[in-house]
Design an enzyme around this catalytic site. Structure first.
Site, PDB file in Angstrom:
ATOM      1  N   ASP A 283       0.867  -1.184   0.000  1.00  0.00           N
ATOM      2  CA  ASP A 283       0.000   0.000   0.000  1.00  0.00           C
ATOM      3  C   ASP A 283       0.899   1.228   0.000  1.00  0.00           C
ATOM      4  O   ASP A 283       1.928   1.249   0.689  1.00  0.00           O
ATOM      5  CB  ASP A 283      -0.911   0.003   1.231  1.00  0.00           C
ATOM      6  CG  ASP A 283      -2.119   0.914   1.058  1.00  0.00           C
ATOM      7  OD1 ASP A 283      -1.918   2.109   0.743  1.00  0.00           O
ATOM      8  OD2 ASP A 283      -3.249   0.435   1.244  1.00  0.00           O
ATOM      9  N   ASP A 284       0.519   2.250  -0.748  1.00  0.00           N
ATOM     10  CA  ASP A 284       1.359   3.457  -0.792  1.00  0.00           C
ATOM     11  C   ASP A 284       1.011   4.452   0.318  1.00  0.00           C
ATOM     12  O   ASP A 284       1.631   5.515   0.422  1.00  0.00           O
ATOM     13  CB  ASP A 284       1.236   4.141  -2.165  1.00  0.00           C
ATOM     14  CG  ASP A 284      -0.173   4.658  -2.444  1.00  0.00           C
ATOM     15  OD1 ASP A 284      -1.135   4.008  -1.980  1.00  0.00           O
ATOM     16  OD2 ASP A 284      -0.309   5.680  -3.126  1.00  0.00           O
TER      17      ASP A 284
ATOM     18  N   GLU B 263       5.070 -53.979  10.117  1.00  0.00           N
ATOM     19  CA  GLU B 263       3.913 -53.294  10.709  1.00  0.00           C
ATOM     20  C   GLU B 263       4.278 -51.913  11.230  1.00  0.00           C
ATOM     21  O   GLU B 263       3.530 -51.327  12.018  1.00  0.00           O
ATOM     22  CB  GLU B 263       3.340 -54.140  11.854  1.00  0.00           C
ATOM     23  CG  GLU B 263       4.205 -54.243  13.087  1.00  0.00           C
ATOM     24  CD  GLU B 263       5.261 -55.358  13.007  1.00  0.00           C
ATOM     25  OE1 GLU B 263       5.720 -55.788  14.068  1.00  0.00           O
ATOM     26  OE2 GLU B 263       5.610 -55.779  11.883  1.00  0.00           O
TER      27      GLU B 263
ATOM     28  N   ASP C  81      -2.375 -59.180   6.177  1.00  0.00           N
ATOM     29  CA  ASP C  81      -2.510 -58.184   5.109  1.00  0.00           C
ATOM     30  C   ASP C  81      -3.812 -57.400   5.251  1.00  0.00           C
ATOM     31  O   ASP C  81      -3.848 -56.183   5.040  1.00  0.00           O
ATOM     32  CB  ASP C  81      -2.460 -58.870   3.744  1.00  0.00           C
ATOM     33  CG  ASP C  81      -1.073 -59.372   3.380  1.00  0.00           C
ATOM     34  OD1 ASP C  81      -0.114 -59.022   4.099  1.00  0.00           O
ATOM     35  OD2 ASP C  81      -0.950 -60.106   2.386  1.00  0.00           O
TER      36      ASP C  81
END
Length: 454
Positions: free
Chosen positions: A9-10, A372, A346
């Site tokens: 921002d200026d 595992e 599995d």
């Protein structure tokens, strides 16, 4: 989640006001007073978000945004334009320049901070997927050619119980080339997303008998819709609920009365981002699945961890971000294989990791270390939060026994968790962070298993 924000921002007073508001929420703020200075800082510092004024001398915010988005290095930084301009054509101009939002002064602080949190959350996810794609290129695997600029067409689900509004929205969206399915209740919307794939969901927050935020929460809770773009529609007097929607995971919002040009700009932005994400995800999943993913559980393998973890570690160190590692070890898993066979083992492994993935964010990484044993990388997660995550995962595994074909009773399974977090002052090697998590899971085993230690 903290982040680095560039405010442009200026007017010095505007810079100080925005900086103070953001600092109260613990953001790190850098300021720039001109367009050229903003581009220089963005290139050098790569902030996480840019708040950009429009009306500046020499180079206005529209040009700054266009230049940002034309630079491949910084084009993915979210931009929010903050300006005194309130005309619809200016808002549309900003969105078409590449801005993610356009907030009008005086700024509604609730809207600003909710938007910042929303965009930072999205950037975190996209940064992670870009990093994964970069990791894959190190394996010399080909990637799908394409562009992330495609914003044409798209399948849209519209939740709106006002028939007049629904008819006009359908007409406008169809004119953009979109295919629109309109529903008047949350249950019907959930039925549709369960049966079909959509590119965008638009949700009215002005439903007569229901709360549209419930649909937003449901979509973010389900794995198949967790990243589906959501555009909220609301009255400008209901900013508190819009902010709540952004915190729940909505991507954008539009205020009534809905202007066709703004609807088009915001819709195209969401479609473009959705297709970019889909392309990253498709490339990644297709080309890495065989080389880097454990075929049984769908978790990543150790080879991928060795390639990817150093990049996550380095980014967390360089940007002073939190990073935690969870080590997961199933309890008495050998006895499962011995008593019921490896096929049963599995099934257990697949079900456990399925439950784990359902409770994690897209940016989190699950790795099978062997047998595992698994590791879970959680970027931007401090120790206290990681401990809560580990407990949630432990309960998800322990509270529901796993069905095994051929067994009369489901099999109770538990897991021990160890958690370690990055110490920015002393940690130099990602391998040591993994070792600390492994040591913590060892302590959990020593403490009786089915618990979490750090």
């Amino acid at each position: 989640m903290s982040a680095r924000i560039l405010v442009v921002d200026d007017t010095p007073l505007n810079l100080k006001v925005l900086e103070a508001k953001l600092a109260r929420d613990y953001y790190f703020v850098t300021t720039a007073s001109s367009g050229p200075q903003a581009l220089e800082i963005a290139q050098a510092q790569r902030p996480d978000l840019i708040l950009l004024d429009v009306m500046m001398p020499d180079m206005d915010g529209f040009e700054v945004c266009e230049r940002l988005k034309a630079n491949a290095v910084i084009k993915h930084i979210p931009v929010v334009m903050v300006t005194a301009l309130s005309d619809v054509k200016d808002r549309v101009h900003g969105l078409e320049s590449g801005a993610d939002d356009f907030l009008t002064k005086p700024i509604n602080e609730t809207a600003l901070l909710a938007r910042v949190r929303s965009l930072l959350r999205l950037k975190l996810m996209m940064d992670e997927w870009r990093m994964r794609e970069e990791t894959a290129t190190r394996f010399a695997l080909p990637f799908e050619e394409g562009t992330d600029e495609n914003d044409k067409g798209g399948k849209i689900l519209l939740l709106e119980d006002d028939s007049y509004s629904a008819e006009h929205l359908q007409k406008d969206l169809t004119a953009m080339g979109c295919s629109v399915t309109a529903v008047e209740s949350i249950d019907k919307a959930l039925d549709h997303v369960a049966q079909d794939a959509y590119d965008l969901v638009m949700i009215s927050l002005d439903l007569r008998d229901e709360d549209g935020l419930r649909l937003c929460a449901n979509l973010r809770a389900a794995e198949n819709t967790r990243t589906l773009p959501i555009l909220l529609m609301s009255q400008d007097t209901d900013m508190e609920r819009v902010a709540r929607g952004l915190d729940l995971g909505a991507n954008d919002y539009i205020m009534r009365p809905i202007e066709t040009a703004e609807l088009s700009a915001r819709t195209r932005t969401q479609l473009r981002q959705k297709r970019y994400y889909d392309r990253l995800h498709r490339n990644y999943e297709h080309h890495l699945s065989l080389a880097l993913v454990d075929p049984l559980t769908g978790a990543y393998n150790r080879r991928y961890l060795d390639m990817h973890f150093p990049a996550i570690f380095a980014r967390s160190k360089n940007e002073t971000r939190p990073l935690s590692v969870l080590s997961l070890d199933l309890d008495h898993f050998k006895s499962v294989n011995d008593r019921f066979g490896h096929a049963a083992g599995d099934v257990v492994l697949k079900e456990v990791i399925s439950r784990v993935k359902q409770s994690l964010r897209p940016a989190d990484l699950v790795v099978r270390m062997g047998g595992e044993e698994f590791a879970i990388l959680t970027p931007d997660t401090p120790l206290a939060t990681a401990l809560n995550v580990a407990e949630r995962l432990r309960l998800a595994i322990a509270t529901k026994p796993i069905e095994i074909e051929g067994q009369a009773e489901p099999l109770p399974i538990t897991a021990s968790f160890g958690v370690a977090s990055l110490n920015h002052e002393s940690d130099k090697d990602p391998a040591l962070l993994l070792e600390r998590a492994d040591m913590a899971v060892y302590h959990a085993k020593q403490a009786g298993r089915n618990c979490t230690k750090s």
